[in-house]
Each structure stands twice: as C-alpha cells, then as structure tokens.
Design a protein around this motif. Sequence first.
Motif, PDB file in Angstrom:
ATOM      1  N   ASN A   1     -40.594  22.717   7.847  1.00 19.17           N
ATOM      2  CA  ASN A   1     -40.248  24.136   7.899  1.00 19.17           C
ATOM      3  C   ASN A   1     -38.809  24.418   7.482  1.00 19.17           C
ATOM      4  O   ASN A   1     -38.393  25.568   7.434  1.00 19.17           O
ATOM      5  CB  ASN A   1     -40.507  24.687   9.302  1.00 19.17           C
ATOM      6  CG  ASN A   1     -41.982  24.787   9.606  1.00 19.17           C
ATOM      7  OD1 ASN A   1     -42.782  25.055   8.719  1.00 19.17           O
ATOM      8  ND2 ASN A   1     -42.357  24.548  10.843  1.00 19.17           N
ATOM      9  N   SER A   2     -38.061  23.378   7.176  1.00 24.55           N
ATOM     10  CA  SER A   2     -36.674  23.537   6.754  1.00 24.55           C
ATOM     11  C   SER A   2     -36.621  23.919   5.272  1.00 24.55           C
ATOM     12  O   SER A   2     -37.473  23.528   4.483  1.00 24.55           O
ATOM     13  CB  SER A   2     -35.933  22.203   6.968  1.00 24.55           C
ATOM     14  OG  SER A   2     -34.664  22.261   6.363  1.00 24.55           O
ATOM     15  N   ASN A   3     -35.595  24.673   4.913  1.00 23.62           N
ATOM     16  CA  ASN A   3     -35.382  24.992   3.494  1.00 23.62           C
ATOM     17  C   ASN A   3     -34.912  23.778   2.720  1.00 23.62           C
ATOM     18  O   ASN A   3     -35.101  23.692   1.506  1.00 23.62           O
ATOM     19  CB  ASN A   3     -34.354  26.120   3.340  1.00 23.62           C
ATOM     20  CG  ASN A   3     -34.899  27.442   3.810  1.00 23.62           C
ATOM     21  OD1 ASN A   3     -36.108  27.666   3.792  1.00 23.62           O
ATOM     22  ND2 ASN A   3     -34.017  28.319   4.237  1.00 23.62           N
ATOM     23  N   ASP A   4     -34.266  22.828   3.411  1.00 21.98           N
ATOM     24  CA  ASP A   4     -33.761  21.611   2.774  1.00 21.98           C
ATOM     25  C   ASP A   4     -33.973  20.453   3.742  1.00 21.98           C
ATOM     26  O   ASP A   4     -33.101  20.101   4.528  1.00 21.98           O
ATOM     27  CB  ASP A   4     -32.270  21.785   2.438  1.00 21.98           C
ATOM     28  CG  ASP A   4     -31.691  20.607   1.677  1.00 21.98           C
ATOM     29  OD1 ASP A   4     -32.378  19.573   1.528  1.00 21.98           O
ATOM     30  OD2 ASP A   4     -30.528  20.716   1.245  1.00 21.98           O
ATOM     31  N   SER A   5     -35.158  19.849   3.678  1.00 21.86           N
ATOM     32  CA  SER A   5     -35.519  18.809   4.641  1.00 21.86           C
ATOM     33  C   SER A   5     -34.623  17.580   4.531  1.00 21.86           C
ATOM     34  O   SER A   5     -34.324  16.944   5.541  1.00 21.86           O
ATOM     35  CB  SER A   5     -36.985  18.415   4.486  1.00 21.86           C
ATOM     36  OG  SER A   5     -37.226  17.873   3.201  1.00 21.86           O
ATOM     37  N   VAL A   6     -34.165  17.253   3.339  1.00 19.77           N
ATOM     38  CA  VAL A   6     -33.282  16.091   3.176  1.00 19.77           C
ATOM     39  C   VAL A   6     -31.968  16.332   3.903  1.00 19.77           C
ATOM     40  O   VAL A   6     -31.476  15.473   4.642  1.00 19.77           O
ATOM     41  CB  VAL A   6     -33.064  15.766   1.682  1.00 19.77           C
ATOM     42  CG1 VAL A   6     -31.990  14.697   1.514  1.00 19.77           C
ATOM     43  CG2 VAL A   6     -34.366  15.333   1.031  1.00 19.77           C
ATOM     44  N   SER A   7     -31.390  17.497   3.714  1.00 19.62           N
ATOM     45  CA  SER A   7     -30.144  17.834   4.389  1.00 19.62           C
ATOM     46  C   SER A   7     -30.338  17.844   5.910  1.00 19.62           C
ATOM     47  O   SER A   7     -29.496  17.321   6.648  1.00 19.62           O
ATOM     48  CB  SER A   7     -29.639  19.195   3.910  1.00 19.62           C
ATOM     49  OG  SER A   7     -28.449  19.552   4.574  1.00 19.62           O
TER      50      SER A   7
END
Length: 119
Positions: free
Chosen positions: A86-92
């Motif tokens: 659900n994150s906009n930037d899962s890696v970050s």
Amino acid sequence: MKRLGGLESEVMDLLWDAEEPQSVRDLVDRFEGGAPKAYTTILTVVTHLHEKGWVQREKRSRAYIYSPSRSRDEATSLAMRELLDNSNDSVSALLHFAQNVSDDEYEALRRALDHGKVR
C-alpha cells in the motif's frame, strides 16, 4: 487475509497462545480483565474469523473448535507485506524499516540472506 478488528485481535491472541484448539466456551472463559464477553459475541467473532480465513474449525460433538490458520509470525509477515504493497514507494519504506531493526533482527536477516533462506 483481511485486517482484524480489536476483539478479533484479542481472540486471535488467545488462539495463538493456546496449546490446543479452543471452543467458544474455552475462549469466553479465557478472557481476562475488562467487561465479560458474551458467548454469542465470541461465537460471532470466531465465525467472522473463519470467513476471513484467519481460523480453521472442526466439528466436535455439537460444537466447533477453532485454531489459527497461520502462526502469529506468518500473520505479522502478511501485515508487513500489505503495508509495503500500500506504500507509494515500497523500496523506500522497506529501507526505512531496515534502519530501525534491532541488532538481533539485523543479524538474523543477514544470516538468512547469506544462507539463501531469503531471496
């Protein structure tokens, strides 16, 4: 798996802590503190947990007994996966999480990566 409400989480904690499957009566009797829980309330909760895939049930005599479908660790992992998804930037988000792990958690992850237990 769908998220849990407050009482659902309490019931899951009781099931995870139990050494054997639990009946609704067992669960009602194991609640500590706070207001007593009605049998019908707990019956409704475990029925919903079964429908959501959190518990499995087995018929014994005239009643069902309930046990978790997944371990507490597996459920935690799934919740973490859902947060990343659900994150906009899962890696970050994952990297920020990694900066906050304990030394023991870091070493466990490092060993798993070194031994190919994590891809």
